[in-house]
Design a protein around this motif. Structure first.
Motif, PDB file in Angstrom:
ATOM      1  N   VAL A   1      44.699  41.455  34.099  1.00 11.05           N
ATOM      2  CA  VAL A   1      46.236  41.396  34.169  1.00 11.05           C
ATOM      3  C   VAL A   1      46.538  39.910  35.211  1.00 11.05           C
ATOM      4  CG1 VAL A   1      48.354  42.108  34.847  1.00 11.05           C
ATOM      5  CG2 VAL A   1      46.702  43.337  33.460  1.00 11.05           C
ATOM      6  N   ARG A   2      45.794  39.999  36.288  1.00  9.19           N
ATOM      7  CA  ARG A   2      46.344  39.133  37.433  1.00  9.19           C
ATOM      8  C   ARG A   2      45.717  37.660  36.824  1.00  9.19           C
ATOM      9  NH1 ARG A   2      43.264  37.360  41.333  1.00  9.19           N
ATOM     10  NH2 ARG A   2      41.442  38.869  40.685  1.00  9.19           N
ATOM     11  N   VAL A   3      44.665  37.590  36.268  1.00  8.26           N
ATOM     12  CA  VAL A   3      44.097  36.176  36.044  1.00  8.26           C
ATOM     13  C   VAL A   3      45.083  35.649  34.619  1.00  8.26           C
ATOM     14  CG1 VAL A   3      42.266  34.830  35.073  1.00  8.26           C
ATOM     15  CG2 VAL A   3      41.569  36.585  36.564  1.00  8.26           C
ATOM     16  N   PHE A   4      45.196  36.663  33.876  1.00  7.28           N
ATOM     17  CA  PHE A   4      46.023  36.090  32.617  1.00  7.28           C
ATOM     18  C   PHE A   4      47.571  35.806  33.196  1.00  7.28           C
ATOM     19  CE2 PHE A   4      42.987  37.224  29.764  1.00  7.28           C
ATOM     20  CZ  PHE A   4      43.082  36.617  28.691  1.00  7.28           C
TER      21      PHE A   4
ATOM     22  N   PRO B   1      47.929  26.339  45.412  1.00 10.15           N
ATOM     23  CA  PRO B   1      48.348  26.425  43.971  1.00 10.15           C
ATOM     24  C   PRO B   1      49.403  25.138  43.358  1.00 10.15           C
ATOM     25  CG  PRO B   1      49.020  28.340  45.087  1.00 10.15           C
ATOM     26  CD  PRO B   1      48.445  27.479  45.788  1.00 10.15           C
ATOM     27  N   GLY B   2      50.108  24.737  44.476  1.00 11.14           N
ATOM     28  CA  GLY B   2      50.899  23.316  44.133  1.00 11.14           C
ATOM     29  C   GLY B   2      50.033  22.166  43.641  1.00 11.14           C
TER      30      GLY B   2
ATOM     31  N   SER C   1      41.958  23.408  38.143  1.00 10.46           N
ATOM     32  CA  SER C   1      42.052  24.671  39.141  1.00 10.46           C
ATOM     33  C   SER C   1      40.833  24.621  40.127  1.00 10.46           C
ATOM     34  CB  SER C   1      42.223  25.868  38.384  1.00 10.46           C
ATOM     35  OG  SER C   1      41.234  26.162  37.776  1.00 10.46           O
ATOM     36  N   LYS C   2      39.669  24.445  39.579  1.00 12.85           N
ATOM     37  CA  LYS C   2      38.282  24.404  40.135  1.00 12.85           C
ATOM     38  C   LYS C   2      38.408  23.365  41.302  1.00 12.85           C
ATOM     39  CE  LYS C   2      33.753  25.057  38.924  1.00 12.85           C
ATOM     40  NZ  LYS C   2      33.128  25.167  37.556  1.00 12.85           N
ATOM     41  N   LYS C   3      38.591  21.968  40.807  1.00  8.87           N
ATOM     42  CA  LYS C   3      38.562  20.944  41.848  1.00  8.87           C
ATOM     43  C   LYS C   3      39.888  20.991  42.818  1.00  8.87           C
ATOM     44  CE  LYS C   3      34.614  19.754  40.749  1.00  8.87           C
ATOM     45  NZ  LYS C   3      33.516  19.900  41.847  1.00  8.87           N
TER      46      LYS C   3
ATOM     47  N   ASN D   1      38.690  25.945  44.376  1.00  7.02           N
ATOM     48  CA  ASN D   1      38.019  27.341  43.713  1.00  7.02           C
ATOM     49  C   ASN D   1      38.673  28.456  44.172  1.00  7.02           C
ATOM     50  OD1 ASN D   1      36.211  27.560  41.998  1.00  7.02           O
ATOM     51  ND2 ASN D   1      34.461  26.940  43.269  1.00  7.02           N
ATOM     52  N   LYS D   2      39.815  28.561  44.818  1.00  5.68           N
ATOM     53  CA  LYS D   2      40.436  29.810  45.315  1.00  5.68           C
ATOM     54  C   LYS D   2      41.186  30.574  44.146  1.00  5.68           C
ATOM     55  CE  LYS D   2      42.447  27.692  48.663  1.00  5.68           C
ATOM     56  NZ  LYS D   2      43.492  27.626  49.874  1.00  5.68           N
ATOM     57  N   THR D   3      41.630  29.745  43.054  1.00  7.61           N
ATOM     58  CA  THR D   3      42.398  30.458  42.149  1.00  7.61           C
ATOM     59  C   THR D   3      41.681  30.443  40.984  1.00  7.61           C
ATOM     60  OG1 THR D   3      44.246  29.173  43.199  1.00  7.61           O
ATOM     61  CG2 THR D   3      44.734  30.429  41.290  1.00  7.61           C
TER      62      THR D   3
END
Lengths: 282, 418
Positions: A60-63, A147-148, A222-224, A228-230
């Motif tokens: 649920v969190r990832v989605f 996240p920004g 998101s990775k770069k 790699n936190k999210t």
């Protein structure tokens, strides 16, 4: 009869393309999603995503995060793109052509290179932006690995896909409709709200689809840029396939994502159909 | 300024990319008049309409509405409404919402029943005070209620025979029905002036005739001013109180349909309105004109002695007589059956005349031509004299036979211009 055969011959390359690059991979995803490692039919791959509270929570969190980030990126794209598309559609043809080129320039470059460029611009210690701010005696900004930054990456990469469909709808909008509205007493704001906006909804719907769908499934940005936190769905699927070598779970996740995308596209379809009078903004 | 003038254009000039479109135009339009701006495509008639509507600001000149200068006033504040060439109905709204569009935006003075009574009494007793009260009330406005909007939409749709179509999407309507919705939409807000930009251009002939009658009826019923733009001279003649003939950004003639047809001011007007034989002539004296080598009695006077003039004779005004009886003699070189009459091209001393008659003649027949004095119309020479309407300048038989004002051809031109 003859015409039918002719059109079949014409369509053959496209059909072949669809079969090889769309239907076959899709079938493979479905196949893996419903097979276990020893090759038996099973629902285990889906069950193990939700079997314990932790697994369910994780899913649920990832989605949730993926949808939220993609939604935010889409909204920002829309807010940036609409005024620009509106301006483009109403400016003189030569400016339209120049702007169109400027908008598509980022698409000439590889998307990975663009993302790396952003990393070197935003870099928290020695990035271009922070070096500049430091020189000016201002505070350093911590953007990268937040996240920004992820949303920024999405917006940057997919913005043209929002601008172009909106622009093409607005450019084709009959000028006499705007004049008719003014003629009937509408101020510029009322014309925008009652005529231009509703009539450009098909373009907005196309743009939203073309930004939201790749955003929700992206894995590299998101990775770069997120450091790699999210973890987004895309990252999860990628790690399943490439790191865990678990094609079965990866395929199951992909299938869920696809269902989500199809669902959101169906919702958008309702909006783009509205030109037939289903939706009235008043 | 005359009291019942509703619109006055003074010294209006407009040019696009250095090309003059309107040249120092003066036009006054009386209240409740049906005025038609008539001219070929590119003559500036639509530009004139757009200036009145407020879509276009003139480079120079002044626009007055009801005595007030309205230069720079945006379209939504003008008490004029437009019927657009292709209707411009809102495709995302159904018929009801299209007609209600303007009504939802309309603001009317907030008047209590007591104030309404007071106003009515004052109007009779003291018009000046009534006007003051009206101005005071106009400051406090409100939107129409839903019931009022619904009532007005229903009235309008009834007026244009579209009751029951409220929920239909406009794209499902025929051209004629869309036209009616456009009329209802524009009239719903009760404009003082309705502007119509070739409103019937997209309809077929039969429907066009019906709509002409209907539009004229609506105009008379509502008692509002219509300014109608068309390139169709027949439409202009049958509907208008006043016709303004335009060409090349200038007004060529203003007058009643009968004036324009019977007393064209120059060769352009004579050629554009109906068919005309326009001949080079000389006025040796009052009531006497000489053309085609023969002197004719006529009813015009006031020209200089031996002034060169244009002579207009309508094809239907010429009588065919036995060769021995006519003042002129010619050979029939072309015959076209037009239904009610025949159209002949007749060679008279090398000039080709157009003659309309119900008598049958065959190609090669020698006929006599007789013209009554009152059928001869004399015009001053103008820059159009050598350019238009002269069937005699066609040496080519085929070209002479083809109608120079073929309606379809003109429509295509108009479309190509847009």
């Amino acid at each position: 009869m003859k015409r039918k055969r002719g059109s079949l011959a014409l369509n053959a390359p496209y059909l072949l393309w669809c079969v090889i690059f769309i239907l076959v991979p899709l079938a493979m995803v479905v196949y893996y999603a419903f097979r276990d490692r020893s090759g038996n039919w099973t629902l285990q791959n889906f069950a193990e995503l939700v079997d314990t509270p932790e697994h369910l929570d994780n899913l649920v969190r990832v989605f949730g995060i993926s949808l939220a980030y993609a939604g935010a990126a889409t909204l920002i794209c829309l807010l940036l793109a609409y005024p620009l598309a509106y301006y483009m559609a109403h400016t003189k043809p030569s400016t339209q052509r120049n702007l169109m080129m400027l908008i598509t320039v980022p698409m000439w470059m590889n998307f990975l290179i663009c993302t790396y460029s952003w990393i070197s611009i935003l870099g928290n210690e020695h990035g271009l932006l922070n070096t500049l701010l430091e020189q000016l005696g201002l505070h350093k900004l911590h953007i990268l690995n937040t996240p920004g930054a992820i949303i920024l990456g999405m917006v940057y990469n997919y913005l043209p896909f929002m601008i172009l469909p909106i622009y093409s709808v607005l450019a084709k909008l009959e000028p006499s409709l705007v004049e008719a509205a003014q003629d009937l007493g509408a101020t510029n704001a009322e014309v925008l709200r009652k005529v231009t906006l509703p009539l450009s909804l098909p373009g907005v719907a196309a743009g939203v689809t073309m930004v939201f769908v790749p955003s929700v499934s992206t894995f590299y940005i998101s990775k770069k840029m997120g450091g790699n936190k999210t973890m987004l769905i895309g990252d999860w699927i990628e790690s399943m396939f490439l790191q865990a070598n678990n094609y079965q779970s990866g395929a199951a996740l992909s299938l869920i994502l696809m269902l989500l995308v199809v669902l959101s596209m169906m919702i958008m379809r309702r909006f783009s159909d509205s030109e037939n009078g289903a939706l009235v903004v008043s | 300024m005359e009291k019942d003038l509703i619109i006055a254009l003074q010294n209006i000039s407009v040019s696009f990319d250095g090309q003059p479109v309107l040249k120092d135009l003066h036009l006054s339009i009386r209240n409740q008049e049906f005025v038609t701006l008539l001219g070929p495509s590119g003559c500036g008639k639509t530009t004139t309409l757009r200036i009145i509507a407020g879509f276009l600001e003139p480079d120079a000149g002044e626009i007055f509405f009801d005595g007030q200068k309205i230069n720079g006033l945006p379209p939504h504040k003008r008490q004029v409404n437009t019927i657009f060439q292709r209707y411009a109905l809102f495709p995302h709204l159904n018929v009801w919402n299209n007609v209600a569009f303007g009504l939802k935006l309309l603001r009317i003075p907030k008047v209590t029943p007591a104030q309404a009574v007071e106003l009515d009494e004052l109007r009779v007793a003291d018009p000046e005070k009534a006007a003051q009260l009206e101005a005071r009330l106009a400051k406090n406005t409100r939107y129409l209620t839903w019931a009022e909007i619904n009532q007005r939409v229903a009235d309008m749709l009834h007026k244009v025979n579209l009751a029951g179509f409220e929920g239909r999407s406009v794209s499902s309507l025929s051209g004629g029905q869309q036209q009616r919705v456009a009329i209802a939409r524009a009239l719903a807000v009760q404009p003082r002036v309705l502007l119509l930009d070739e409103p019937l251009g997209a309809l077929d002939l039969k429907l066009r005739k019906d709509m002409q009658v209907e539009l004229k009826n609506i105009q008379q019923q509502l008692g509002i001013t219509f300014i109608y733009v068309t390139h169709d001279q027949e439409e202009a003649l049958s509907m208008s109180d006043t016709i303004v003939v335009m060409d090349a950004g200038e007004i060529q003639q203003i007058g009643t349909p009968k004036d324009i047809y019977d007393e064209p001011k120059n060769a352009f007007v004579a050629d554009f309105i109906g068919e005309s034989n326009i001949l080079d002539g000389v006025m040796p004296d009052d009531y006497l004109v000489r053309f085609a080598g023969v002197s004719f009695a006529c009813v015009d006077k006031g020209f200089a002695k031996n002034e060169r003039v244009d002579v207009v004779i309508r094809p239907e005004d010429i009588d065919i007589v036995p060769p021995t009886d006519g003042c002129l003699r010619g050979v029939v070189t072309g015959v076209t059956f037009k239904g009610v009459h025949y159209e002949f091209i007749v060679d008279v001393q090398g000039f080709k005349w157009m003659i309309q008659s119900t008598d049958v003649q065959a190609v090669g027949d020698i006929i006599g031509i007789s013209i009554k004095p009152e059928e001869i119309h004399i015009m001053k020479k103008s820059r159009y004299s050598e350019l238009v309407g002269d069937y005699s300048c066609f040496s080519d038989e085929f070209e002479a036979l083809s109608n120079p004002h073929d309606a379809d051809g003109e429509e295509e031109e108009a479309e190509a211009d847009e």
